[in-house]
Design a protein around this motif. Sequence first.
Motif, PDB file in Angstrom:
ATOM      1  N   PHE A 651      75.952 -53.679 -88.286  1.00 16.58           N
ATOM      2  CA  PHE A 651      76.737 -52.803 -87.750  1.00 16.58           C
ATOM      3  C   PHE A 651      75.907 -52.081 -86.660  1.00 16.58           C
ATOM      4  N   VAL A 652      76.356 -52.066 -85.401  1.00 17.37           N
ATOM      5  CA  VAL A 652      75.491 -51.348 -84.292  1.00 17.37           C
ATOM      6  C   VAL A 652      76.248 -50.425 -83.510  1.00 17.37           C
ATOM      7  N   GLN A 653      75.874 -49.366 -83.090  1.00 20.31           N
ATOM      8  CA  GLN A 653      76.357 -48.312 -82.297  1.00 20.31           C
ATOM      9  C   GLN A 653      76.545 -48.676 -81.050  1.00 20.31           C
ATOM     10  N   ARG A 654      77.701 -48.814 -80.274  1.00 13.54           N
ATOM     11  CA  ARG A 654      77.524 -49.298 -79.111  1.00 13.54           C
ATOM     12  C   ARG A 654      77.438 -48.419 -78.109  1.00 13.54           C
ATOM     13  N   THR A 655      76.439 -48.612 -77.102  1.00 14.36           N
ATOM     14  CA  THR A 655      76.237 -47.583 -75.921  1.00 14.36           C
ATOM     15  C   THR A 655      76.387 -48.337 -74.871  1.00 14.36           C
ATOM     16  N   SER A 656      76.127 -47.970 -73.752  1.00 13.29           N
ATOM     17  CA  SER A 656      76.233 -48.514 -72.378  1.00 13.29           C
ATOM     18  C   SER A 656      74.924 -49.600 -72.295  1.00 13.29           C
ATOM     19  N   SER A 657      73.908 -49.318 -72.930  1.00 19.36           N
ATOM     20  CA  SER A 657      72.802 -49.985 -73.011  1.00 19.36           C
ATOM     21  C   SER A 657      72.573 -51.299 -74.033  1.00 19.36           C
ATOM     22  N   THR A 658      73.560 -51.290 -75.153  1.00 18.30           N
ATOM     23  CA  THR A 658      73.501 -52.214 -76.110  1.00 18.30           C
ATOM     24  C   THR A 658      73.899 -53.494 -75.575  1.00 18.30           C
ATOM     25  N   GLU A 660      74.962 -57.385 -74.553  1.00 15.70           N
ATOM     26  CA  GLU A 660      76.010 -57.979 -74.212  1.00 15.70           C
ATOM     27  C   GLU A 660      77.307 -58.238 -75.268  1.00 15.70           C
ATOM     28  N   SER A 661      78.684 -57.823 -74.699  1.00  9.51           N
ATOM     29  CA  SER A 661      79.467 -58.205 -75.509  1.00  9.51           C
ATOM     30  C   SER A 661      79.992 -59.332 -75.692  1.00  9.51           C
ATOM     31  N   SER A 662      80.175 -59.771 -77.017  1.00  8.67           N
ATOM     32  CA  SER A 662      80.586 -61.283 -77.432  1.00  8.67           C
ATOM     33  C   SER A 662      81.707 -61.674 -76.639  1.00  8.67           C
ATOM     34  N   LEU A 663      82.536 -60.700 -76.059  1.00  4.31           N
ATOM     35  CA  LEU A 663      83.663 -61.077 -75.383  1.00  4.31           C
ATOM     36  C   LEU A 663      83.630 -61.976 -74.095  1.00  4.31           C
ATOM     37  N   GLU A 664      82.295 -61.555 -73.483  1.00  6.72           N
ATOM     38  CA  GLU A 664      82.055 -62.222 -72.097  1.00  6.72           C
ATOM     39  C   GLU A 664      81.856 -63.691 -72.434  1.00  6.72           C
ATOM     40  N   GLN A 665      81.359 -64.020 -73.562  1.00  7.96           N
ATOM     41  CA  GLN A 665      81.183 -65.664 -73.739  1.00  7.96           C
ATOM     42  C   GLN A 665      82.437 -66.299 -74.384  1.00  7.96           C
ATOM     43  N   PRO A 666      82.617 -67.423 -73.659  1.00  6.64           N
ATOM     44  CA  PRO A 666      83.855 -68.164 -73.985  1.00  6.64           C
ATOM     45  C   PRO A 666      84.038 -68.715 -75.533  1.00  6.64           C
ATOM     46  N   PRO A 667      84.997 -68.591 -76.051  1.00  2.00           N
ATOM     47  CA  PRO A 667      85.182 -68.702 -77.658  1.00  2.00           C
ATOM     48  C   PRO A 667      84.714 -69.971 -78.045  1.00  2.00           C
ATOM     49  N   LEU A 668      84.726 -70.949 -77.126  1.00  3.98           N
ATOM     50  CA  LEU A 668      84.572 -72.449 -77.661  1.00  3.98           C
ATOM     51  C   LEU A 668      83.906 -72.974 -76.218  1.00  3.98           C
ATOM     52  N   PHE A 738      79.614 -54.756 -84.354  1.00  4.93           N
ATOM     53  CA  PHE A 738      78.714 -55.490 -85.299  1.00  4.93           C
ATOM     54  C   PHE A 738      78.296 -56.734 -84.531  1.00  4.93           C
ATOM     55  N   LYS A 739      77.230 -57.384 -84.970  1.00  2.78           N
ATOM     56  CA  LYS A 739      76.830 -58.524 -84.605  1.00  2.78           C
ATOM     57  C   LYS A 739      76.581 -59.416 -85.943  1.00  2.78           C
ATOM     58  N   VAL A 740      76.703 -60.693 -85.808  1.00  4.05           N
ATOM     59  CA  VAL A 740      76.250 -61.694 -86.787  1.00  4.05           C
ATOM     60  C   VAL A 740      74.885 -62.296 -86.469  1.00  4.05           C
ATOM     61  N   THR A 741      74.110 -61.854 -87.393  1.00  9.30           N
ATOM     62  CA  THR A 741      72.513 -62.375 -87.036  1.00  9.30           C
ATOM     63  C   THR A 741      72.292 -63.713 -87.804  1.00  9.30           C
ATOM     64  N   LEU A 756      80.861 -66.727 -84.549  1.00 10.48           N
ATOM     65  CA  LEU A 756      80.097 -65.487 -84.088  1.00 10.48           C
ATOM     66  C   LEU A 756      78.598 -65.272 -84.177  1.00 10.48           C
ATOM     67  N   VAL A 757      77.981 -66.289 -84.975  1.00  8.68           N
ATOM     68  CA  VAL A 757      76.800 -66.250 -85.072  1.00  8.68           C
ATOM     69  C   VAL A 757      75.620 -66.255 -83.816  1.00  8.68           C
ATOM     70  N   ASN A 758      74.905 -65.361 -83.604  1.00  7.66           N
ATOM     71  CA  ASN A 758      74.035 -65.051 -82.576  1.00  7.66           C
ATOM     72  C   ASN A 758      74.743 -64.709 -81.231  1.00  7.66           C
ATOM     73  N   ARG A 759      75.916 -64.265 -81.311  1.00  5.04           N
ATOM     74  CA  ARG A 759      76.485 -63.850 -80.197  1.00  5.04           C
ATOM     75  C   ARG A 759      76.451 -62.236 -79.831  1.00  5.04           C
ATOM     76  N   GLY A 760      77.098 -61.939 -78.867  1.00  3.89           N
ATOM     77  CA  GLY A 760      76.718 -60.643 -78.573  1.00  3.89           C
ATOM     78  C   GLY A 760      77.770 -59.630 -79.567  1.00  3.89           C
ATOM     79  N   LEU A 761      77.715 -58.236 -78.996  1.00  5.52           N
ATOM     80  CA  LEU A 761      78.576 -57.292 -79.956  1.00  5.52           C
ATOM     81  C   LEU A 761      79.752 -57.504 -80.072  1.00  5.52           C
ATOM     82  N   ILE A 762      80.543 -57.257 -81.174  1.00  3.83           N
ATOM     83  CA  ILE A 762      82.080 -57.172 -81.112  1.00  3.83           C
ATOM     84  C   ILE A 762      82.579 -56.071 -82.036  1.00  3.83           C
ATOM     85  N   SER A 763      83.745 -55.716 -81.547  1.00  4.37           N
ATOM     86  CA  SER A 763      84.294 -54.444 -82.539  1.00  4.37           C
ATOM     87  C   SER A 763      85.344 -55.235 -83.567  1.00  4.37           C
ATOM     88  N   LEU A 764      85.521 -54.438 -84.634  1.00  2.40           N
ATOM     89  CA  LEU A 764      86.562 -55.119 -85.432  1.00  2.40           C
ATOM     90  C   LEU A 764      87.813 -55.304 -84.944  1.00  2.40           C
TER      91      LEU A 764
END
Length: 1069
Positions: A651-658, A660-668, A738-741, A756-764
């Motif tokens: 789990f990571v606290q999201r700040t403007s400097s954290t 990249e968000s996972s959502l920017e990457q395509p799901p597939l 969180f991110k999946v490491t 989700l493994v090794n992608r960016g941050l994502i909220s629940l």
Amino acid sequence: MATLFMFLTWENRCISLTIRSAPVLCSAKIDENSPLFTLKMTIPNGLFTADSSNPAWSTSHKFMMTAMGAKAMRNYTRTMDNSANRLVACFNQHLERSSSFDAYSWALRAAAQTIGEVGLATDFKMLDSADSSVAEIFALIAHNISVAQTLFRKGRVYRAIPNPEARDKKRTEDKIHAYIDGEADRVTKEANVEDMPYQDAALQTSSLLDYMLHATDEEGKKMPLELVHDNVLTFLGAGQATTSSAIAWSWFCLATFPAQAQKLYASLTAAGLRADKEITADELARLEYLDFFIKEVQRLYNPAFQPTRQAQKNVIMPGGYLVPKGSQVTVALHSLMINTEHWKDPLTFNPDRWGTEEVRKRHKHAFIPFAAGARGCIGFNFALQEIKMVLARTVLNFQIKNVTEGAIIYDPDFALYRPLNFRMKLLKQIDPSEVKLASDTTVEEKIIAPQPHVGTKILPRFWAVHASNTGTCHGMAGDAATKANQLGFQDVQVVSLADSPLSDPKRTAEVAAGPNFFIICVATYNGEPPDAGLTFSDMLDSEIKAGRASRFKGINYCVFGAGNKQWGPTYQAFPKKVDANIEALGGNRIFEKGSGDANVDQDRDFAMWTTKLWAAVASNFGVDVNDAGKTNDNVLTHSSEYSANAVKVEFVQRTSSTAESSLEQPPLPGFDKAILRSNIELVDEDTPMPRSIRLITFDVPEGFTYQEGDHMEVYPENDIAVVDKLLVALNFVADASFKVTAVDRDVNPKSLAALLVNRGLISLRELLLYYADVAGPLHHSSLQLLSSFLPVDDKFESLRETLSIASVPSDTEASKAFFKKNRNFSSLIENHPLLVQSLNLQKLLIALRMNQPRRYSIASSPLVDPHVAKLCVGVDDLRVVDHVGLCSGFLKRAGVGHGVWVKSRSSQKTFHLPEDPTTPVIMVAAGTGISPFLGFLERRRAQGIKVPEHGGIASFKFYYGTSYHDMKVLKTLVQSFIDDGTVAAEAIYSEVDAPRRFAQHLLMRDALNIWGDISSDGRVYVCGSAVRVGGGVRQSLMHISEQVGGVTDPVAWLAEFRKEGRYSEDVFG
Ligand SMILES: Cc1cc2nc3c(=O)[nH]c(=O)nc-3n(C[C@H](O)[C@H](O)[C@H](O)COP(=O)(O)OP(=O)(O)OC[C@H]3O[C@@H](n4cnc5c(N)ncnc54)[C@H](O)[C@@H]3O)c2cc1C
Ligand code: HEM
Ligand SMILES: Cc1cc2nc3c(=O)[nH]c(=O)nc-3n(C[C@H](O)[C@H](O)[C@H](O)COP(=O)(O)O)c2cc1C
């Protein structure tokens, strides 16, 4: 405290003292120093395991000695012959398939089936076919022993504290006892015998259990019910584990000593035995060479090797050794039976030695395969009769070849000596008329009996291969690989067909040189392979053409086809091709092809198929059959019990400097964002319609190219209302990021964790909104995982049972009711709030699958605007269905400006307009099947091509069936194409006419014109729901060909029409 001292001996005088010298040494006390201790942990008061001082032992011994006597056993000769013949039938199937198989697992089926019939009068169906598996109760017994072994190894302290193995053992034992209780009830109800003295009962009851329930002793007392339990268990265990090893070693000796095997056959035929004739108890008793042969097998390869007794006082052994009181003394049976003091050429396999004076006069304890004395084996009559029967039947029907790679090995940790890796192949036995007389058969050849090596079995390299466009087959391959890992296969890999060793002849040959196994999961797209199968398919064609019959020699494989019956004639087209061609090119099919029908329940089809598959794999590769037997309760079919540690999250606290968000990457891979430009309703608001149809226009991203007739894949989003409810139910902080490491390699590739493994941050909230499959039907494997994650605690027991029962694919009413009530993850959570207490994020990521994209035909032409693509999407109305479709529901809700992940997908080659504008075209559609034709119409309009009625050159007809007649927007749209001469179109409204009429009926009406177009090299295109149009149009065209065209074989005509690429369907469910 008693002195603990292990004393191993092969010295006869010591042995006599050990085994027979009551009360000096012969007493059995099964404590932690006895090799039988783990058995005692599972059956405390059975014959084997009760201490000699325990009155339970004397009671059981008295009753069971009589039941197992030679006379009583004669009653079971026919049962044993019947099982042996069923084994022969299975072997004949192996012979026909010319496949080799693991000997021990088949010996186990034979032995377990027989003890099942003799012990419980039950047909366990383990010998129905070459693909039959080991019955559940035997798997449970074996599992219980193996858990006890683990517990024993972990030590006394560990055993004293609560631990998972103890809980597992308790659960297993509960199941076993419930089973025996059930059997006892059944036998009591079915039995038509009264209680009677045990000597009579031994001859008059129908099974050992029947005997135990009805025999009375001299005082009229019966065996107490707890003892019945322990003794039934003892017999089900002892009756198969020992005999199966002896049978497997007998087969090994037939293969290793062919001259003696031939002599055995000659002796059987000389005694009048034949493959098709019953073998009687008298005949069996008279077969001297068979008896000698088995004795020799036991002398060299006896399953039991360590009978142990406890010294009751300090004893001085011959030779002057002190054995302190309380010591356990183990007889080294194998060493004893090759002791040169008693056996000449002890390592030579020579059955004839048993006819010699020297052997007849041997020391009475020089050969004690069943031990001796009070605690000797009481099942030896049973065992010998059965082994003789199986051996006789085997020899009357087959010759055996040993095809094991390398030396035979045994597992020293196991309480019995059994060949772990012996693979055999069968040859048909020669005709009895060609056999030399037994008396003429002298055996000159002296082969030293090979001594098995200590070892652990090495299973083949394993590939789970997939060709998948939307991930189903990839997921299946992942599940298979997970299970293979758990079963102990070596070097397990999941690869796409294109990257697999099968695609490259050099790599195929390298792999084929060693032990290997491939599970190939492939799908079909409009009769064609998925993308990862295209090159492979071409390769198969050219190899078949070139007649390369050994291209896949040495490759062991099986195929599962994902498909959908709605595609009618091309259902399973590619999997069938792969399966048949690999065999034609020399591959060894280990198991019959499986088929999944996505239109019904593909997940279930795959689970059912793998259930049987693992049993076949067990039989072929000798995977521990104890595990394979679990197939019956389906443990093997599922992705199984990962620990929650299989995935690591932070789990990571999201700040403007954290990051990249996972959502920017395509799901597939290959997806990119399109922007919704407009979303209009085609169905009039006041229509009493069954559903709505949306015409959606996208600005497609750079690089999104398509042709008319192609598809767009859309990655759906869940409904925010459903997601918000779930967040509350799961106690999730919506915005926690969180991110999946890390993820273990055997986690299902379609799981959220793998996505989700090794992608960016994502909220629940984002996880549930954008990726989690919370709306689709529950997967059996997800249920199994969820149940395995429940803590061991009484309050979860009932939920665990519910989930694990539901995780087994089944057609029962209870199962249907479960899935009706728990249609998806959201409703499961709602109905079972307790589940939430056991779920954390890691577990959720492992158990839940990711959403899958949906396909839509593109309803526009790039000639009009290459940066735009339109879809025509049908959305079921809640008044008609009680569950809105995920993707269609999402598309209906999506507003202008919304970004949607999309990917362009080619349709089949034939589903595009012909280059030549003069070629007549007939288009038939129903419902949203109109989509690709809107694209075709746009193209023609953009090209300026007109129909002949408007002075043009092309016959361009469109028949459209729909169930509601006042879609003004659509009507206006199509009418504009009619008005400007692009198309000649007609719609039919099925609910208007009675009987109901569909688009294909218009074809029948216009049959003469239609046949005219077809005869002028015309094309027919069909699109829409397979149920509504596919079959119907085909039928109409065949009628037209017959009645107008005079075609005599319409089926062949249609097949040819399709083959020429002139008839093309793009149908969907
Ligand atoms: C090549 C191709 C082209 C296609 N072209 C078009 C097209 O042009 N236009 C078009 O509209 N469609 C088209 N489809 C169909 C489309 O891909 C989707 O299948 C369709 O939109 C339904 O998807 P969905 O996500 O909305 O429904 P899903 O969520 O997949 O549900 C499908 C059905 O199952 C039911 N269902 C789903 N989950 C559950 C559950 N948990 N319990 C009970 N019932 C459930 C739903 O009510 C629904 O009826 C095409 C399909 C293919 C393969
Ligand atoms: C080839 C097959 C078999 C062999 C080699 C064999 C061997 C033995 C041996 C060596 C013992 C003594 C064990 C010890 O003291 O540690 C034993 C005990 C026993 N065997 Fe067998 N056995 C065979 C088959 C069977 C069968 C088929 C049954 C039952 C159906 C059976 C039932 C028993 C029982 C109940 C005991 C325990 C007797 C007691 O402790 O009172 N055995 N066996
Ligand atoms: C465009 C399309 C065409 C299809 N054509 C066929 C077909 O001809 N025969 C068949 O059995 N299944 C057909 N199917 C069903 C797929 O094979 C099935 O959905 C399968 O599960 C897909 O597997 P995948 O997810 O691994 O790609 C088709 C599916 C789609 C989307």
